[in-house]
Scaffold this motif. Structure first.
Motif, PDB file in Angstrom:
ATOM      1  N   GLY A  85       0.785  -1.225   0.000  1.00  0.00           N
ATOM      2  CA  GLY A  85       0.000   0.000   0.000  1.00  0.00           C
ATOM      3  C   GLY A  85       0.816   1.274   0.000  1.00  0.00           C
ATOM      4  O   GLY A  85       0.261   2.365   0.022  1.00  0.00           O
ATOM      5  N   GLY A  86       2.142   1.147  -0.025  1.00  0.00           N
ATOM      6  CA  GLY A  86       2.984   2.339   0.002  1.00  0.00           C
ATOM      7  C   GLY A  86       4.270   2.139  -0.754  1.00  0.00           C
ATOM      8  O   GLY A  86       4.493   1.104  -1.395  1.00  0.00           O
ATOM      9  N   ILE A  87       5.152   3.130  -0.648  1.00  0.00           N
ATOM     10  CA  ILE A  87       6.413   3.121  -1.388  1.00  0.00           C
ATOM     11  C   ILE A  87       7.427   3.964  -0.617  1.00  0.00           C
ATOM     12  O   ILE A  87       7.056   4.820   0.190  1.00  0.00           O
ATOM     13  CB  ILE A  87       6.220   3.686  -2.818  1.00  0.00           C
ATOM     14  CG1 ILE A  87       7.359   3.291  -3.752  1.00  0.00           C
ATOM     15  CG2 ILE A  87       6.006   5.183  -2.784  1.00  0.00           C
ATOM     16  CD1 ILE A  87       7.330   1.868  -4.198  1.00  0.00           C
ATOM     17  N   ALA A  88       8.702   3.731  -0.881  1.00  0.00           N
ATOM     18  CA  ALA A  88       9.750   4.534  -0.260  1.00  0.00           C
ATOM     19  C   ALA A  88       9.932   5.841  -1.016  1.00  0.00           C
ATOM     20  O   ALA A  88       9.999   5.858  -2.246  1.00  0.00           O
ATOM     21  CB  ALA A  88      11.062   3.760  -0.238  1.00  0.00           C
ATOM     22  N   ALA A  89      10.005   6.949  -0.277  1.00  0.00           N
ATOM     23  CA  ALA A  89      10.275   8.254  -0.877  1.00  0.00           C
ATOM     24  C   ALA A  89      11.754   8.380  -1.204  1.00  0.00           C
ATOM     25  O   ALA A  89      12.565   7.498  -0.904  1.00  0.00           O
ATOM     26  CB  ALA A  89       9.839   9.362   0.071  1.00  0.00           C
ATOM     27  N   ASP A  90      12.123   9.507  -1.812  1.00  0.00           N
ATOM     28  CA  ASP A  90      13.513   9.697  -2.236  1.00  0.00           C
ATOM     29  C   ASP A  90      14.486   9.730  -1.056  1.00  0.00           C
ATOM     30  O   ASP A  90      15.659   9.405  -1.214  1.00  0.00           O
ATOM     31  CB  ASP A  90      13.649  10.971  -3.071  1.00  0.00           C
ATOM     32  CG  ASP A  90      13.304  12.239  -2.305  1.00  0.00           C
ATOM     33  OD1 ASP A  90      12.584  12.149  -1.286  1.00  0.00           O
ATOM     34  OD2 ASP A  90      13.767  13.318  -2.725  1.00  0.00           O
TER      35      ASP A  90
END
Length: 253
Positions: free
Chosen positions: A205-210
């Motif tokens: 449901g999510g992702i890693a930001a920069d």
């Protein structure tokens, strides 16, 4: 655990003698198509061809209105008043709806393009005007956009269903916005990396930001851009990864 997910792409952005991307290949890999409506890109013949491809491949057809800005590909912010903006969105959606009807399909959802997409997520007056206009045109339309912004709230008030999307081929900042296109990490070009991102988004449901921070998005749909270099290879890798993992790829609308 396997789940259902939609795979959408921004398509139909060619016009006249100018060609953008490989729409025929992309339509075979996705489940929803955001088709340009003539303001930032696209033209009547391209719109008709897109509607026919949607019918051929069983792809959900969505209107992809933008600012009246061909020179800037709709990615420049324009100071258009909210009421005029709503009228221009209706104009574009109506044009695609008429074209689609002749191809035996219908416009099932609306997703704004470029700078307009970002404005509607942040500008209450503009989001309200556009959501009210769309509800007046067709209350069965679904609005596709970023999670948790002004447009999602305006759609709920207007009685429109809202679908959340996440971007496979774009980098995220820690606040959930996209890395600006001129900055490093804005675009994901590697098909394998894109496939891994798609699986992470679907399964967590999510992702890693920069900066490594976690961005929670809970998407109903995953987006690819038809103008990204190597877009067909990216779409093929993403679709193969989702299928291999047992996820059901189908339209949200």
């Amino acid at each position: 655990m396997a789940r259902e997910i939609d795979l959408n792409a921004d398509l139909g952005e060619s016009y006249g003698a100018w060609r953008m991307g490989d729409d025929e290949a992309m339509f075979a890999l996705i489940t929803s198509a955001n088709v340009a409506c003539g303001f930032h890109a696209g033209d009547p013949l391209t719109m008709l061809g897109s509607a026919r491809l949607a019918a051929e491949h069983g792809v959900a057809l969505g209107a992809h209105p933008g600012y009246r800005d061909r020179a800037g590909f709709g990615r420049r912010a324009l100071a258009v008043a909210a009421d005029e903006l709503a009228a221009e969105v209706l104009y574009q959606v109506g044009a695609l709806a008429a074209t689609a009807r002749s191809a035996g399909v219908e416009v099932r959802y609306v997703k704004a393009h470029g700078a307009l997409y970002h404005r509607l997520g942040a500008d209450h007056a503009a989001a309200t005007a556009v959501a009210d206009a769309l509800a007046g045109f067709d209350p069965a339309l679904v609005v596709l956009g970023a999670p948790g912004g002004e447009l999602e709230r305006a759609a709920a008030v207007a009685g429109l269903r809202y679908a959340r999307e996440a971007f496979i081929d774009r980098g995220y900042l820690a606040d959930g916005t996209l890395v600006p296109r001129h900055e490093p990490g804005a675009l994901v070009h590697d098909p394998g990396a894109a496939a891994d991102r798609a699986l992470e988004l679907v399964e967590t449901g999510g992702i890693a930001a920069d900066d490594g921070a976690r961005v929670e998005l809970a998407p109903d749909s995953l987006c690819l851009h038809g103008d990204t270099p190597g877009s067909v290879d990216i779409a093929r890798a993403v679709r193969s990864a989702l299928d291999a993992a047992g996820h059901v790829v189908r339209p949200f609308a």
